[in-house]
Scaffold this active site. Structure first.
Site, PDB file in Angstrom:
ATOM      1  N   GLU A 193      10.976  -7.152  -9.457  1.00 35.09           N
ATOM      2  CA  GLU A 193      10.198  -5.970  -9.821  1.00 35.09           C
ATOM      3  C   GLU A 193      11.060  -5.069 -10.715  1.00 35.09           C
ATOM      4  OE1 GLU A 193       6.904  -4.964  -6.929  1.00 35.09           O
ATOM      5  OE2 GLU A 193       8.708  -4.306  -5.915  1.00 35.09           O
ATOM      6  N   HIS A 205      12.972  -2.557  -1.562  1.00 33.41           N
ATOM      7  CA  HIS A 205      12.018  -2.128  -2.589  1.00 33.41           C
ATOM      8  C   HIS A 205      12.659  -1.030  -3.436  1.00 33.41           C
ATOM      9  CE1 HIS A 205       8.596  -0.204  -4.484  1.00 33.41           C
ATOM     10  NE2 HIS A 205       7.991  -1.384  -4.370  1.00 33.41           N
ATOM     11  N   TRP A 245       0.817  -1.221   0.000  1.00 38.23           N
ATOM     12  CA  TRP A 245       0.000   0.000   0.000  1.00 38.23           C
ATOM     13  C   TRP A 245       0.850   1.271   0.000  1.00 38.23           C
ATOM     14  CZ3 TRP A 245      -4.316  -1.344   4.142  1.00 38.23           C
ATOM     15  CH2 TRP A 245      -5.102  -2.385   3.638  1.00 38.23           C
ATOM     16  N   LYS A 246       2.157   1.114   0.093  1.00 33.12           N
ATOM     17  CA  LYS A 246       3.082   2.260   0.053  1.00 33.12           C
ATOM     18  C   LYS A 246       2.584   3.377   0.979  1.00 33.12           C
ATOM     19  CE  LYS A 246       4.205   1.004  -4.682  1.00 33.12           C
ATOM     20  NZ  LYS A 246       4.915   1.352  -5.883  1.00 33.12           N
ATOM     21  N   SER A 291       3.071  -3.000 -12.031  1.00 34.39           N
ATOM     22  CA  SER A 291       1.849  -2.710 -12.797  1.00 34.39           C
ATOM     23  C   SER A 291       0.946  -3.928 -12.964  1.00 34.39           C
ATOM     24  CB  SER A 291       2.199  -2.106 -14.164  1.00 34.39           C
ATOM     25  OG  SER A 291       2.846  -0.865 -13.974  1.00 34.39           O
ATOM     26  N   GLY A 319       1.115  -3.081  -6.162  1.00 35.29           N
ATOM     27  CA  GLY A 319       1.120  -1.789  -5.481  1.00 35.29           C
ATOM     28  C   GLY A 319      -0.214  -1.089  -5.662  1.00 35.29           C
TER      29      GLY A 319
HETATM   30  C1  PEP Z   1       5.472  -2.068  -6.189  1.00 35.77           C
HETATM   31  O1  PEP Z   1       5.906  -0.950  -6.067  1.00 35.77           O
HETATM   32  O2  PEP Z   1       5.842  -2.996  -5.445  1.00 35.77           O
HETATM   33  C2  PEP Z   1       4.504  -2.299  -7.254  1.00 35.77           C
HETATM   34  C3  PEP Z   1       4.414  -3.484  -7.722  1.00 35.77           C
HETATM   35  O3  PEP Z   1       3.779  -1.206  -7.660  1.00 35.77           O
HETATM   36  P1  PEP Z   1       2.678  -1.138  -8.838  1.00 35.77           P
HETATM   37  O4  PEP Z   1       1.858  -2.416  -8.767  1.00 35.77           O
HETATM   38  O5  PEP Z   1       1.860   0.066  -8.527  1.00 35.77           O
HETATM   39  O6  PEP Z   1       3.430  -1.045 -10.115  1.00 35.77           O
END
Ligand code: PEP
Length: 246
Positions: free
Chosen positions: A163, A92, A8-9, A208, A229
Site C-alpha cells: 500500500e 497499516h 472499514w477503518k 484508492s 478502504g
Molecule cells: C487502506 O487504507 O488500506 C486503503 C486501501 O484505503 P483507501 O482504499 O481508502 O485508499
C-alpha cells in the site's frame, strides 16, 4: 483465488457498520473470491454475527502483541482469535504514520498473530518522500526485513499488502498507483519474499481502489487481490466491487 479485503477503518458508526454488514449478508461472493471485512473493534462481534452464515471472513484492523493483562486500551491477537478473527492487518500505514508504530512493533504483531493462528496481513509501503527520493525499494526491503527476518513462516500463514502511503485515500480523492507500476513492484516483492520462505506469499495491492479501477489491479498476474478502504464502506460500491471481481 483473488482476495477482496475491506478495511472499514473508523469510518462508520455502529449502526452504519451493522447496516452495511446486513447488506453484505445478502450479496453473492463469487466462488473465485476470498472476501474479508475488517471492522472497527467496537463493531467486530456484531459484524461477525451478521456475517456468520456467509463466506465473508472477519479480521481485525490491528492487534496488541501481548495476550492479556494490564494493557489499557489494547486488544490482543489472542482476544481477536478467540472472537473469530481469521486475519489481522499489521503495520497499516495509519498505524505507522498517525500512531507512530515502528517496524519492530509490526514484527511483534506478526509473531503474535502467527502464534494464535490468525493470518497477519503485513502492510508495507513507501511514503511520497521515499518515492521522490528514489527509496521505494529501500523502504519496502527495510519493512520486510524488520518484520520477517528469521521467522519460521509456514505456507499460507502470512500475507502482504503493498500500500503506497501516497496512494491511500484517507476518505477523499487520491491517486491510485499506476497498475503497471503496481504489477512491477509486486513482481519485485515476490522475488524479495523468497528470502523469507520458499512458499509463495499472496500479495495484495491497496490504495484508492474503487469499483471502476479494481479490475486493472486484479488483472495483473502478480497482484493476488486488493485491500480496499473508503470504497468498501458503501453498500453500492461493495456490490460493484464484488461484481467486478467475479
Ligand atoms: C487502506 O487504507 O488500506 C486503503 C486501501 O484505503 P483507501 O482504499 O481508502 O485508499
Amino acid at each position: 483465488m483473488t482476495y477482496l479485503f475491506c478495511n472499514w477503518k473508523m469510518y462508520l458508526t455502529n449502526n452504519e457498520a451493522m447496516a452495511l454488514a446486513s447488506e453484505l449478508a445478502t450479496m453473492q461472493i463469487p466462488k473465485t473470491l476470498t472476501a474479508a471485512v475488517f471492522p472497527n473493534t467496537m463493531d467486530f462481534i456484531g459484524v461477525r454475527d451478521a456475517l456468520a452464515e456467509t463466506s465473508f471472513a472477519v479480521g481485525s484492523q490491528n492487534v496488541a502483541w501481548v495476550p492479556q493483562g494490564a494493557y489499557t486500551g489494547a486488544t490482543s491477537a489472542h482476544l481477536f482469535h478467540e472472537a473469530g478473527a481469521a486475519y489481522a492487518l499489521v503495520g497499516h500505514s495509519e498505524r505507522r504514520h498517525v500512531f507512530g508504530e515502528t517496524d519492530e512493533d509490526a514484527r511483534k504483531k506478526v509473531e503474535a498473530c502467527m502464534d494464535v493462528g490468525i493470518v497477519p496481513v503485513l502492510c508495507i509501503g513507501e511514503t511520497k518522500e521515499d518515492l521522490d527520493a528514489g527509496k521505494r525499494e529501500y523502504r519496502l526491503k527495510k519493512q520486510l526485513r524488520a518484520a520477517l527476518e528469521g521467522l519460521d513462516i509456514p505456507v499460507n500463514s502470512l500475507m502482504i499488502a503493498y500500500e503506497p502511503v501516497w496512494a491511500i485515500s484517507a476518505g477523499g480523492a487520491s491517486d491510485s498507483c499506476d497498475p503497471d507500476v503496481a504489477q512491477e513492484v509486486h513482481m519485485w516483492l515476490k522475488q524479495e519474499l523468497r528470502a523469507y520462505s520458499p512458499a509463495p506469499f499472496s500479495v495484495l495491492y491497496g490504495g484508492s481502489v474503487t469499483p471502476e479501477n479494481v479490475v486493472s489491479f486484479t488483472a495483473c498476474p502478480a497482484i493476488d487481490g486488493v485491500l480496499v478502504g473508503s470504497a468498501s464502506t458503501h453498500t453500492n460500491q461493495m456490490r460493484a466491487l464484488l461484481t467486478a471481481c467475479a
